[in-house]
Design an enzyme around this catalytic site. Structure first.
Site, PDB file in Angstrom:
ATOM      1  N   SER A   1       0.851  -1.193   0.000  1.00 37.99           N
ATOM      2  CA  SER A   1       0.000   0.000   0.000  1.00 37.99           C
ATOM      3  C   SER A   1       0.882   1.237   0.000  1.00 37.99           C
ATOM      4  O   SER A   1       1.641   1.472   0.957  1.00 37.99           O
ATOM      5  CB  SER A   1      -0.887   0.014   1.242  1.00 37.99           C
TER       6      SER A   1
ATOM      7  N   HIS B   1      -1.211  -1.180  -4.247  1.00 38.89           N
ATOM      8  CA  HIS B   1      -2.490  -0.802  -3.630  1.00 38.89           C
ATOM      9  C   HIS B   1      -2.498   0.707  -3.365  1.00 38.89           C
ATOM     10  O   HIS B   1      -1.577   1.234  -2.730  1.00 38.89           O
ATOM     11  CB  HIS B   1      -2.642  -1.588  -2.327  1.00 38.89           C
TER      12      HIS B   1
ATOM     13  N   MET C   1      -8.654   8.476  -0.069  1.00 43.94           N
ATOM     14  CA  MET C   1      -9.421   8.921   1.107  1.00 43.94           C
ATOM     15  C   MET C   1      -9.861  10.372   0.924  1.00 43.94           C
ATOM     16  O   MET C   1      -9.082  11.207   0.450  1.00 43.94           O
ATOM     17  CB  MET C   1      -8.552   8.821   2.355  1.00 43.94           C
TER      18      MET C   1
ATOM     19  N   HIS D   1      -8.352   1.342  -3.909  1.00 42.34           N
ATOM     20  CA  HIS D   1      -9.297   1.181  -2.806  1.00 42.34           C
ATOM     21  C   HIS D   1      -9.944   2.541  -2.539  1.00 42.34           C
ATOM     22  O   HIS D   1      -9.309   3.428  -1.967  1.00 42.34           O
ATOM     23  CB  HIS D   1      -8.499   0.664  -1.597  1.00 42.34           C
TER      24      HIS D   1
ATOM     25  N   MET E   1     -12.118   5.018  -0.696  1.00 44.11           N
ATOM     26  CA  MET E   1     -12.766   5.328   0.589  1.00 44.11           C
ATOM     27  C   MET E   1     -13.319   6.733   0.465  1.00 44.11           C
ATOM     28  O   MET E   1     -12.866   7.679   1.134  1.00 44.11           O
ATOM     29  CB  MET E   1     -11.737   5.218   1.732  1.00 44.11           C
TER      30      MET E   1
ATOM     31  N   MET F   1     -11.350  -5.636   5.608  1.00 41.75           N
ATOM     32  CA  MET F   1     -10.547  -4.688   6.390  1.00 41.75           C
ATOM     33  C   MET F   1     -10.282  -5.298   7.762  1.00 41.75           C
ATOM     34  O   MET F   1     -11.213  -5.645   8.493  1.00 41.75           O
ATOM     35  CB  MET F   1     -11.289  -3.359   6.573  1.00 41.75           C
TER      36      MET F   1
HETATM   37  C1  DX5 Z   1      -6.262   1.738   5.639  1.00 42.98           C
HETATM   38  C2  DX5 Z   1      -5.766   1.266   4.286  1.00 42.98           C
HETATM   39  C3  DX5 Z   1      -4.675   0.290   4.290  1.00 42.98           C
HETATM   40  C4  DX5 Z   1      -3.406   0.735   4.968  1.00 42.98           C
HETATM   41  C5  DX5 Z   1      -2.659  -0.487   5.419  1.00 42.98           C
HETATM   42  O1  DX5 Z   1      -7.389   2.527   5.426  1.00 42.98           O
HETATM   43  O2  DX5 Z   1      -6.856   0.694   3.571  1.00 42.98           O
HETATM   44  O3  DX5 Z   1      -4.389  -0.125   2.946  1.00 42.98           O
HETATM   45  O4  DX5 Z   1      -2.595   1.500   4.130  1.00 42.98           O
HETATM   46  O5  DX5 Z   1      -1.537  -0.069   6.135  1.00 42.98           O
HETATM   47  P1  DX5 Z   1      -0.784  -1.032   7.171  1.00 42.98           P
HETATM   48  O6  DX5 Z   1      -0.330  -2.238   6.400  1.00 42.98           O
HETATM   49  O7  DX5 Z   1       0.325  -0.185   7.662  1.00 42.98           O
HETATM   50  O8  DX5 Z   1      -1.792  -1.415   8.226  1.00 42.98           O
HETATM   51 ZN    ZN Z   2      -6.450  -0.126   1.529  1.00 44.27          ZN
END
Ligand code: DX5
Ligand code: ZN
Length: 239
Positions: free
Chosen positions: A14, A39, A43, A72, A74, A143
């Protein structure tokens, strides 16, 4: 209950956890380190309490990696931005069913643009919310933290959800990836792979590691521990 892990686990770093001032180099770094997908966490400060980046960042990075871009969303509303992310270079577009009143229509829209469509389940979202979306989904993403931030603690309460989804997907007569996002480390990866996941989204575990290639290998290698667990729980054949 444990599932046999897949022959090859998909690893998707990510880029939320990357150095934002050096995204081009960061993308190249994890591509060379063996990532399968990239990824992108989008947001809006409204659906989740954080703001990240928009389609122009994807478009700027698109020429610098041949890996699938796993996007992704959000954001709410979602539909007005789907085409922009598709044009910017998304290969997969994942939505939260809570982000709009018509997630079925949004998945149809994503597929109509020739992109893979995904549904994301928040920790508090019941599995039933995707029962009538599964036929339009190429990816189900669980999640394992509440969305909005990287670096949070993995919620083991989500493991039974992964196991139920594994069975639902196995019952569907088409390939659907089962991904997990949030707090993934080699240890938690073993748990989620044993529960039936086949795809790991990992931010901190990859980008904060001194050796990203080793970090990706360690996540992929968690499948070995998961397989051992599965073998240990299989009923032994009668002699
Ligand atoms: C949170 C994201 C994740 C996040 C994961 O909203 O969807 O993709 O970046 O980060 P780590 O692996 O650090 O938990
Ligand atoms: Zn994510």
């Amino acid at each position: 209950m444990t599932a046999q892990p897949p022959a090859r686990v998909v690893i998707a770093p990510s880029i939320l956890a990357a150095d934002s001032g050096r995204l081009r180099e960061e993308v190249a770094s994890v591509t060379e380190a063996g990532a399968d997908w990239l990824h992108f966490d989008i947001m809006d400060g409204h659906f989740v309490p954080n703001i990240s980046f928009g389609p122009q960042v994807l478009a700027a990075l698109r020429p610098h990696s041949a890996l699938p871009f796993d996007v992704h969303l959000m954001i709410t509303p979602t539909d007005p931005f789907v085409a922009a992310f598709a044009e910017a270079g998304a290969d997969h577009i994942l939505i939260h069913p809570e982000a709009g009143p018509h997630p079925h229509r949004t998945l149809q829209l994503i597929r109509s643009l020739g992109k893979k469509a995904g549904v994301v389940l928040n920790p508090g979202t019941p599995i039933e919310s995707i029962a009538w979306l599964l036929d339009l989904a190429d990816i189900i993403l669980v999640m394992s933290v509440n969305p909005g931030f990287g670096g949070q603690k993995f919620l083991s309460s989500q493991l039974p959800k992964i196991a139920v989804l594994r069975r639902m997907i196995d019952g569907a007569a088409r390939p659907v990836a089962l991904a997990v996002d949030g707090g993934i480390t080699p240890e938690t990866a073993t748990d989620v792979l044993a529960a039936g996941a086949d795809t790991l989204i990992a931010g901190t575990a990859v980008f904060a590691a001194p050796d990203r290639s080793a970090a990706i290998s360690a996540l992929r290698g968690a499948a070995t521990g998961a397989a051992l667990r599965s073998d240990a729980t299989d009923p032994s054949p009668e002699s």
